[in-house]
Motif scaffolding. Structure first.
Motif, short mmCIF file in Angstrom:
data_model
loop_
_atom_site.label_atom_id
_atom_site.label_comp_id
_atom_site.label_asym_id
_atom_site.label_seq_id
_atom_site.Cartn_x
_atom_site.Cartn_y
_atom_site.Cartn_z
N ARG A 39 -13.74 22.12 6.88
CA ARG A 39 -15.04 22.80 6.93
C ARG A 39 -15.29 23.35 8.34
NH1 ARG A 39 -17.32 17.36 4.83
NH2 ARG A 39 -15.79 16.93 6.40
N THR A 62 -3.32 19.91 2.38
CA THR A 62 -2.59 20.06 1.12
C THR A 62 -2.09 21.50 0.93
OG1 THR A 62 -4.54 20.61 -0.20
CG2 THR A 62 -4.03 18.27 0.04
N LEU A 89 -8.15 10.85 2.37
CA LEU A 89 -9.29 10.67 1.47
C LEU A 89 -9.28 9.25 0.95
CD1 LEU A 89 -9.29 13.73 -0.94
CD2 LEU A 89 -10.89 13.27 0.94
N THR A 109 -3.19 14.61 -0.72
CA THR A 109 -3.79 14.59 0.61
C THR A 109 -3.09 13.57 1.50
OG1 THR A 109 -5.89 15.10 -0.45
CG2 THR A 109 -5.99 14.38 1.85
N GLY A 180 -8.32 -1.57 9.60
CA GLY A 180 -9.11 -2.28 8.60
C GLY A 180 -10.36 -1.45 8.38
P1 NAD Z 1 -13.45 10.47 7.69
O1 NAD Z 1 -13.84 10.84 6.31
O2 NAD Z 1 -14.44 10.57 8.79
O3 NAD Z 1 -12.17 11.29 8.17
C1 NAD Z 1 -11.22 11.84 7.32
C2 NAD Z 1 -11.04 13.26 7.73
O4 NAD Z 1 -9.98 13.84 6.99
C3 NAD Z 1 -12.30 14.05 7.45
O5 NAD Z 1 -12.60 14.85 8.58
C4 NAD Z 1 -11.90 14.89 6.25
O6 NAD Z 1 -12.59 16.10 6.18
C5 NAD Z 1 -10.42 15.07 6.54
N1 NAD Z 1 -9.69 15.49 5.35
C6 NAD Z 1 -9.72 14.93 4.13
N2 NAD Z 1 -8.94 15.62 3.29
C7 NAD Z 1 -8.41 16.63 4.02
C8 NAD Z 1 -7.54 17.70 3.73
N3 NAD Z 1 -7.05 17.89 2.49
N4 NAD Z 1 -7.20 18.55 4.72
C9 NAD Z 1 -7.70 18.39 5.96
N5 NAD Z 1 -8.53 17.41 6.29
C10 NAD Z 1 -8.89 16.55 5.33
O7 NAD Z 1 -12.90 9.00 7.58
P2 NAD Z 1 -11.95 8.15 8.54
O8 NAD Z 1 -12.26 6.76 8.22
O9 NAD Z 1 -12.03 8.60 9.94
O10 NAD Z 1 -10.51 8.48 7.94
C11 NAD Z 1 -9.39 8.82 8.73
C12 NAD Z 1 -8.16 8.14 8.19
O11 NAD Z 1 -8.32 6.73 8.32
C13 NAD Z 1 -7.86 8.40 6.70
O12 NAD Z 1 -6.47 8.64 6.56
C14 NAD Z 1 -8.25 7.09 6.04
O13 NAD Z 1 -7.52 6.87 4.86
C15 NAD Z 1 -7.90 6.11 7.13
N6 NAD Z 1 -8.52 4.80 7.04
C16 NAD Z 1 -9.88 4.65 7.20
C17 NAD Z 1 -10.42 3.39 7.12
C18 NAD Z 1 -11.89 3.16 7.26
O14 NAD Z 1 -12.34 2.05 6.99
N7 NAD Z 1 -12.68 4.13 7.69
C19 NAD Z 1 -9.61 2.28 6.91
C20 NAD Z 1 -8.24 2.45 6.79
C21 NAD Z 1 -7.72 3.73 6.85
#
Ligand code: NAD
Length: 242
Positions: A39, A62, A89, A109, A180
């Motif tokens: 976005r 993707t 995601l 994703t 975590g």
């Molecule tokens: P978040 O939602 O703030 O960040 C994820 C980001 O990825 C967002 O900016 C989103 O717009 C972007 N994104 C999603 N699909 C996308 C696509 N197809 N193309 C480009 N960008 C895309 O959440 P976060 O917690 O910061 O997540 C970051 C990573 O951490 C992820 O891989 C998530 O699986 C991992 N993770 C998060 C947690 C948690 O508790 N927050 C725990 C373990 C792992």
């Protein structure tokens, strides 16, 4: 001198959460960082908030044409030292309620997106570079509804085992950073009682902060981890360690 002085990094999913906090820290440590997000508005806000040594490139991980455009833009600046394939995601569905769309969205994703983010970076990536993938404790722990999400994170953990040997002659290190529960939009969308249940499973009794993951990403990106490759580094308040 910062720990990443003069380095160039790509961080996918860098407008919010873990990616944004890491971009902020990498810039403070002297890197130029390219962040991506789908976005434009959120991407622009993140770039404005960080201010200097930061570029935003809109794109969906993707979409392979978007990734090509990302690396064309990075290539105009020069070469690349760090790839943090972080975009991901979280969507949850129990066995019996899993749809084709749920499976395809998560694997496209979290697995396909991470793979092509790294593969398409390789021609630009300097020898001695660092690849970091965002995994999750869900890759090694069973939680109701987390089957497909956990499988995506287990899959990317598997990638770095092979990449560690495939890229050794170029001195490129590949590691997984597995958070975590962290207080980001991804988890913040969950109902209050879900968050309480999650916190009750963490020995440290709290969620982590995005900045705590950023510090671990800095470790894996920098020379501080010069003899570390192929690992999964958990930053989880003990969640997956007991
Ligand atoms: P978040 O939602 O703030 O960040 C994820 C980001 O990825 C967002 O900016 C989103 O717009 C972007 N994104 C999603 N699909 C996308 C696509 N197809 N193309 C480009 N960008 C895309 O959440 P976060 O917690 O910061 O997540 C970051 C990573 O951490 C992820 O891989 C998530 O699986 C991992 N993770 C998060 C947690 C948690 O508790 N927050 C725990 C373990 C792992």
């Amino acid at each position: 001198m910062g720990k990443l002085q003069g380095k160039v990094a790509v961080i996918t999913g860098g407008s919010t959460g873990i990616g944004f906090a890491t971009a902020q820290l990498f810039v403070t440590e002297g890197a130029h960082v390219f962040i991506t997000g789908r976005r434009q508005k959120e991407l622009d806000q993140a770039v404005d908030a960080i201010g200097t040594n930061i570029s935003g490139v809109r794109g969906d991980v993707t979409n392979l044409a978007d990734l090509d455009r990302l690396y064309e833009t990075v290539g105009m600046k020069g070469r690349l030292d760090i790839v943090f394939a972080n975009a991901g995601l979280g969507e949850f569905a129990p066995l019996g309620g899993i749809t084709e769309e749920h499976f395809d969205t998560l694997f496209n994703t979290n697995v396909r997106g991470a793979l092509f983010t790294v593969q398409k970076a390789l021609p630009l990536l300097n020898d001695g570079g660092s690849i970091i993938l965002t995994g999750s404790v869900a890759g090694v722990k069973g939680t109701p509804g987390f089957g497909v999400y956990g499988a995506t994170k287990a899959a990317i953990r598997c990638f770095v085992r092979s990449w560690t040997v495939e890229l050794k002659d170029r001195g490129i290190r590949s590691n997984v950073l597995s958070p975590g529960p962290i207080d980001t939009p991804l988890v913040g969308q969950q109902p209050e009682e879900t968050i309480e249940r999650i916190v009750s499973t963490i020995p440290m009794g709290r969620m982590g902060e995005p900045g705590e993951i950023a510090k671990a990403a800095l470790f894996l990106a920098s020379d501080d981890s010069s003899f570390i490759t192929g690992i999964e580094l958990f930053v989880d308040g003990g969640r997956a360690q007991i």
